[in-house]
Design a protein around this motif. Structure first.
Motif, PDB file in Angstrom:
ATOM      1  N   ILE A 164       0.820  -1.205   0.000  1.00  0.00           N
ATOM      2  CA  ILE A 164       0.000   0.000   0.000  1.00  0.00           C
ATOM      3  C   ILE A 164       0.852   1.252   0.000  1.00  0.00           C
ATOM      4  O   ILE A 164       0.562   2.237  -0.684  1.00  0.00           O
ATOM      5  N   PHE A 165       1.954   1.212   0.751  1.00  0.00           N
ATOM      6  CA  PHE A 165       2.784   2.408   0.930  1.00  0.00           C
ATOM      7  C   PHE A 165       4.208   1.967   1.197  1.00  0.00           C
ATOM      8  O   PHE A 165       4.452   0.916   1.801  1.00  0.00           O
ATOM      9  N   GLY A 166       5.163   2.759   0.750  1.00  0.00           N
ATOM     10  CA  GLY A 166       6.565   2.442   1.001  1.00  0.00           C
ATOM     11  C   GLY A 166       7.429   3.689   1.042  1.00  0.00           C
ATOM     12  O   GLY A 166       7.020   4.760   0.591  1.00  0.00           O
ATOM     13  N   VAL A 167       8.599   3.541   1.595  1.00  0.00           N
ATOM     14  CA  VAL A 167       9.614   4.594   1.571  1.00  0.00           C
ATOM     15  C   VAL A 167      10.968   3.943   1.294  1.00  0.00           C
ATOM     16  O   VAL A 167      11.187   2.769   1.586  1.00  0.00           O
ATOM     17  N   GLY A 168      11.867   4.723   0.736  1.00  0.00           N
ATOM     18  CA  GLY A 168      13.199   4.220   0.434  1.00  0.00           C
ATOM     19  C   GLY A 168      13.305   3.741  -1.000  1.00  0.00           C
ATOM     20  O   GLY A 168      12.308   3.489  -1.675  1.00  0.00           O
ATOM     21  N   GLY A 169      14.533   3.655  -1.485  1.00  0.00           N
ATOM     22  CA  GLY A 169      14.778   3.283  -2.872  1.00  0.00           C
ATOM     23  C   GLY A 169      14.814   1.791  -3.101  1.00  0.00           C
ATOM     24  O   GLY A 169      14.254   1.005  -2.348  1.00  0.00           O
ATOM     25  N   GLU A 170      15.503   1.399  -4.159  1.00  0.00           N
ATOM     26  CA  GLU A 170      15.580  -0.007  -4.541  1.00  0.00           C
ATOM     27  C   GLU A 170      16.720  -0.711  -3.810  1.00  0.00           C
ATOM     28  O   GLU A 170      17.771  -0.127  -3.574  1.00  0.00           O
ATOM     29  N   THR A 171      16.485  -1.955  -3.476  1.00  0.00           N
ATOM     30  CA  THR A 171      17.516  -2.765  -2.851  1.00  0.00           C
ATOM     31  C   THR A 171      17.257  -4.230  -3.184  1.00  0.00           C
ATOM     32  O   THR A 171      16.215  -4.569  -3.747  1.00  0.00           O
ATOM     33  N   HIS A 172      18.193  -5.089  -2.851  1.00  0.00           N
ATOM     34  CA  HIS A 172      17.983  -6.533  -3.024  1.00  0.00           C
ATOM     35  C   HIS A 172      18.748  -7.257  -1.930  1.00  0.00           C
ATOM     36  O   HIS A 172      19.863  -6.863  -1.559  1.00  0.00           O
ATOM     37  N   ALA A 173      18.156  -8.302  -1.404  1.00  0.00           N
ATOM     38  CA  ALA A 173      18.753  -9.037  -0.292  1.00  0.00           C
ATOM     39  C   ALA A 173      17.914 -10.282  -0.027  1.00  0.00           C
ATOM     40  O   ALA A 173      16.772 -10.390  -0.493  1.00  0.00           O
ATOM     41  N   PRO A 174      18.441 -11.247   0.756  1.00  0.00           N
ATOM     42  CA  PRO A 174      17.659 -12.430   1.133  1.00  0.00           C
ATOM     43  C   PRO A 174      16.536 -12.056   2.102  1.00  0.00           C
ATOM     44  O   PRO A 174      16.651 -11.117   2.888  1.00  0.00           O
ATOM     45  N   ILE A 175      15.457 -12.836   2.057  1.00  0.00           N
ATOM     46  CA  ILE A 175      14.300 -12.632   2.930  1.00  0.00           C
ATOM     47  C   ILE A 175      14.510 -13.356   4.256  1.00  0.00           C
ATOM     48  O   ILE A 175      15.007 -14.477   4.292  1.00  0.00           O
ATOM     49  N   ARG A 176      14.124 -12.692   5.356  1.00  0.00           N
ATOM     50  CA  ARG A 176      14.175 -13.327   6.670  1.00  0.00           C
ATOM     51  C   ARG A 176      12.883 -12.993   7.422  1.00  0.00           C
ATOM     52  O   ARG A 176      12.629 -11.830   7.745  1.00  0.00           O
ATOM     53  N   GLN A 177      12.058 -13.985   7.667  1.00  0.00           N
ATOM     54  CA  GLN A 177      10.817 -13.778   8.417  1.00  0.00           C
ATOM     55  C   GLN A 177      11.095 -14.010   9.900  1.00  0.00           C
ATOM     56  O   GLN A 177      11.678 -15.031  10.280  1.00  0.00           O
ATOM     57  N   ILE A 178      10.679 -13.077  10.747  1.00  0.00           N
ATOM     58  CA  ILE A 178      11.052 -13.148  12.161  1.00  0.00           C
ATOM     59  C   ILE A 178       9.853 -13.320  13.092  1.00  0.00           C
ATOM     60  O   ILE A 178      10.010 -13.269  14.313  1.00  0.00           O
ATOM     61  N   VAL A 179       8.644 -13.523  12.546  1.00  0.00           N
ATOM     62  CA  VAL A 179       7.469 -13.767  13.384  1.00  0.00           C
ATOM     63  C   VAL A 179       6.780 -15.044  12.909  1.00  0.00           C
ATOM     64  O   VAL A 179       7.028 -15.524  11.806  1.00  0.00           O
ATOM     65  N   GLN A 180       5.909 -15.563  13.744  1.00  0.00           N
ATOM     66  CA  GLN A 180       5.233 -16.820  13.440  1.00  0.00           C
ATOM     67  C   GLN A 180       3.809 -16.628  12.937  1.00  0.00           C
ATOM     68  O   GLN A 180       3.204 -17.561  12.421  1.00  0.00           O
ATOM     69  N   SER A 181       3.272 -15.423  13.098  1.00  0.00           N
ATOM     70  CA  SER A 181       1.876 -15.180  12.749  1.00  0.00           C
ATOM     71  C   SER A 181       1.727 -13.787  12.149  1.00  0.00           C
ATOM     72  O   SER A 181       2.447 -12.857  12.535  1.00  0.00           O
ATOM     73  N   PRO A 182       0.790 -13.615  11.208  1.00  0.00           N
ATOM     74  CA  PRO A 182       0.544 -12.273  10.660  1.00  0.00           C
ATOM     75  C   PRO A 182      -0.008 -11.303  11.683  1.00  0.00           C
ATOM     76  O   PRO A 182      -0.060 -10.096  11.432  1.00  0.00           O
ATOM     77  N   GLU A 183      -0.397 -11.799  12.851  1.00  0.00           N
ATOM     78  CA  GLU A 183      -0.906 -10.932  13.931  1.00  0.00           C
ATOM     79  C   GLU A 183       0.221 -10.385  14.801  1.00  0.00           C
ATOM     80  O   GLU A 183       0.013  -9.450  15.578  1.00  0.00           O
ATOM     81  N   ASP A 184       1.410 -10.974  14.718  1.00  0.00           N
ATOM     82  CA  ASP A 184       2.489 -10.622  15.642  1.00  0.00           C
ATOM     83  C   ASP A 184       3.033  -9.221  15.389  1.00  0.00           C
ATOM     84  O   ASP A 184       3.144  -8.768  14.243  1.00  0.00           O
ATOM     85  N   GLU A 185       3.424  -8.574  16.482  1.00  0.00           N
ATOM     86  CA  GLU A 185       4.042  -7.248  16.421  1.00  0.00           C
ATOM     87  C   GLU A 185       5.539  -7.392  16.644  1.00  0.00           C
ATOM     88  O   GLU A 185       5.986  -8.183  17.477  1.00  0.00           O
ATOM     89  N   VAL A 186       6.332  -6.614  15.901  1.00  0.00           N
ATOM     90  CA  VAL A 186       7.789  -6.653  16.027  1.00  0.00           C
ATOM     91  C   VAL A 186       8.246  -5.500  16.911  1.00  0.00           C
ATOM     92  O   VAL A 186       7.928  -4.337  16.649  1.00  0.00           O
ATOM     93  N   THR A 187       8.989  -5.829  17.971  1.00  0.00           N
ATOM     94  CA  THR A 187       9.510  -4.831  18.901  1.00  0.00           C
ATOM     95  C   THR A 187      11.036  -4.827  18.860  1.00  0.00           C
ATOM     96  O   THR A 187      11.664  -5.706  18.254  1.00  0.00           O
ATOM     97  N   GLY A 188      11.625  -3.839  19.514  1.00  0.00           N
ATOM     98  CA  GLY A 188      13.079  -3.676  19.492  1.00  0.00           C
ATOM     99  C   GLY A 188      13.838  -4.871  20.014  1.00  0.00           C
ATOM    100  O   GLY A 188      14.953  -5.159  19.558  1.00  0.00           O
ATOM    101  N   GLU A 189      13.260  -5.613  20.982  1.00  0.00           N
ATOM    102  CA  GLU A 189      13.946  -6.761  21.575  1.00  0.00           C
ATOM    103  C   GLU A 189      14.150  -7.899  20.577  1.00  0.00           C
ATOM    104  O   GLU A 189      14.989  -8.786  20.788  1.00  0.00           O
ATOM    105  N   MET A 190      13.411  -7.885  19.477  1.00  0.00           N
ATOM    106  CA  MET A 190      13.492  -8.967  18.495  1.00  0.00           C
ATOM    107  C   MET A 190      14.565  -8.716  17.428  1.00  0.00           C
ATOM    108  O   MET A 190      14.802  -9.567  16.575  1.00  0.00           O
ATOM    109  N   ILE A 191      15.217  -7.573  17.499  1.00  0.00           N
ATOM    110  CA  ILE A 191      16.180  -7.183  16.460  1.00  0.00           C
ATOM    111  C   ILE A 191      17.595  -7.510  16.921  1.00  0.00           C
ATOM    112  O   ILE A 191      17.989  -7.175  18.045  1.00  0.00           O
ATOM    113  N   ASN A 192      18.373  -8.163  16.058  1.00  0.00           N
ATOM    114  CA  ASN A 192      19.768  -8.465  16.377  1.00  0.00           C
ATOM    115  C   ASN A 192      20.612  -8.420  15.109  1.00  0.00           C
ATOM    116  O   ASN A 192      20.101  -8.211  14.006  1.00  0.00           O
TER     117      ASN A 192
END
Length: 379
Positions: A158-186
């Protein structure tokens, strides 16, 4: 009415995508039709002319314009360095000479006997465009660019910011309902496109930038968090040039919105696959949607699929059986299937008459909604 048109949102596991890669001005195409390219392959390049500096030699040497060419120590088309002498007066008996030094490094473009001025142009700036997609060059546009095509999955947001990039995908949640917080980032997310669930907090987004993530795909985000991240609020969006350290795509909208199950599962199935990501968004005529494109292994899409995809009209038909996304409350963000398209306008609770459709929600319930309140999900 058997056929209607509505805006489209593509969420397809298997399609053919073609993107035109065009230079801002005439240049040189570096690849040929049939060449296999990677996202970072340079396919065309040109040079933007450098800025011009006007040096008034007549005033600096206190001479008439006609004498300027005879006082020049550097001639037209010669390279010059900043601070280098470019002109010097004859002086009196070889004494009391006046001189002019170069204000910036560049090349002498013109020496005028009419105005007594010298134009110095700074070095040109190289401009290179890459392929963006992992695919094949299907067309070259002489002096302009190329068309690159690939077969694979395509998800639009629906909406985005930033230019073009390419990289491998990494999914870090188990459900589409989950919220990502700072503690989950490494640090393991460095150089990855991070796929989230319903929302990502501003703290988590800033940590993703700190660890060097390439991009993030998420169902929703608070509108004001985007303003805090950019330093300004976005209105009617034309985005894609923001330099925030990563590229972000919001697939559902603003707020805490679960990512559509279809989108979430498609991203889950693409874990660790390399993807091309663009946050460019244009919410005007000539709509541009942010997108994530993942090339299929072995070009799974057939030549017949490629041909039909290229031949498809820009407007997608809305008909019984079409998969749509509801874009107004109370079912905002839900996917549904069109059950029927009544021909006659219907009076809405607001009192207005509008064309409607009957849609079957994922829980089986049948609802009637204005056609303007849905967008088709192209599969």
């Amino acid at each position: 009415m058997a056929h209607a048109y509505t805006s489209g949102l593509r969420v397809s596991p298997r399609t053919v995508v073609a993107r035109t890669r065009r230079l801002p001005l005439s240049g040189q195409v570096l690849v040929d039709v049939g060449d296999r390219v990677r996202p970072d392959t340079v396919v065309a390049e040109t040079h933007l002319p450098g800025p011009v500096h006007n040096v008034n030699v007549t005033n600096a040497l206190a001479i008439v314009p006609e004498e300027v060419p005879g006082c020049m120590l550097k001639q037209r088309d010669e390279p010059v360095a900043k601070g280098e002498l470019i002109a010097e007066s004859k002086g009196i008996f070889g004494l009391f000479k006046s001189s002019v030094r170069c204000p910036e490094s560049g090349t002498i473009e013109m020496v005028s006997e009419v105005t007594g001025q010298v134009l110095i142009r700074e070095p040109s700036t190289p401009v290179r465009i890459n392929a963006y997609l992992d695919g094949t060059v299907t067309e070259t546009l002489p002096g302009e660019g190329v068309v690159v095509e690939t077969a694979g999955a395509c998800i639009q947001g629906i909406f985005g910011v930033g230019g073009e990039t390419h990289a491998p995908i990494r999914q870090i949640v188990q459900s589409p309902e989950d919220e990502v917080t700072g503690e989950m980032i490494n640090d393991r997310l460095r150089g990855r496109i991070v796929c989230c669930g319903s929302m990502i907090t501003l703290d988590a987004l800033r940590k993703l930038i700190e660890v060097g993530a390439s991009g993030v795909v998420v169902g929703g985000m608070r509108y004001h968090d985007i303003g805090d991240l950019l330093g300004y609020q976005i209105g009617v969006a034309v985005t894609g040039g923001e330099d925030i350290g990563l590229t972000m795509i919001v697939t559902e909208g603003f707020g805490r919105l679960p990512m559509a199950e279809r989108t979430f599962e498609l991203l889950r199935s693409m874990q660790d696959r390399e993807a091309s990501l663009s946050g460019a968004t244009q919410i005007r005529a000539g709509v541009i949607r942010p997108e994530i494109i993942i090339r299929s292994n072995g070009d799974e899409a057939s030549a017949d699929q490629a041909s039909s995809d290229r031949a498809a009209p820009a407007g997608r038909g809305l008909e019984a059986g079409s998969l749509v996304r509801l874009i107004r409350e109370p079912w905002f963000g839900e996917l549904a299937t069109v059950a029927s398209l009544p021909e006659q306008p219907v009076r809405l609770p607001t009192g207005a008459f509008a064309r409607v459709l009957e849609a079957r929600r994922t829980n089986g319930a049948l609802v009637t909604v204005p056609r303007a309140n849905v967008e088709i999900v192209e599969t």
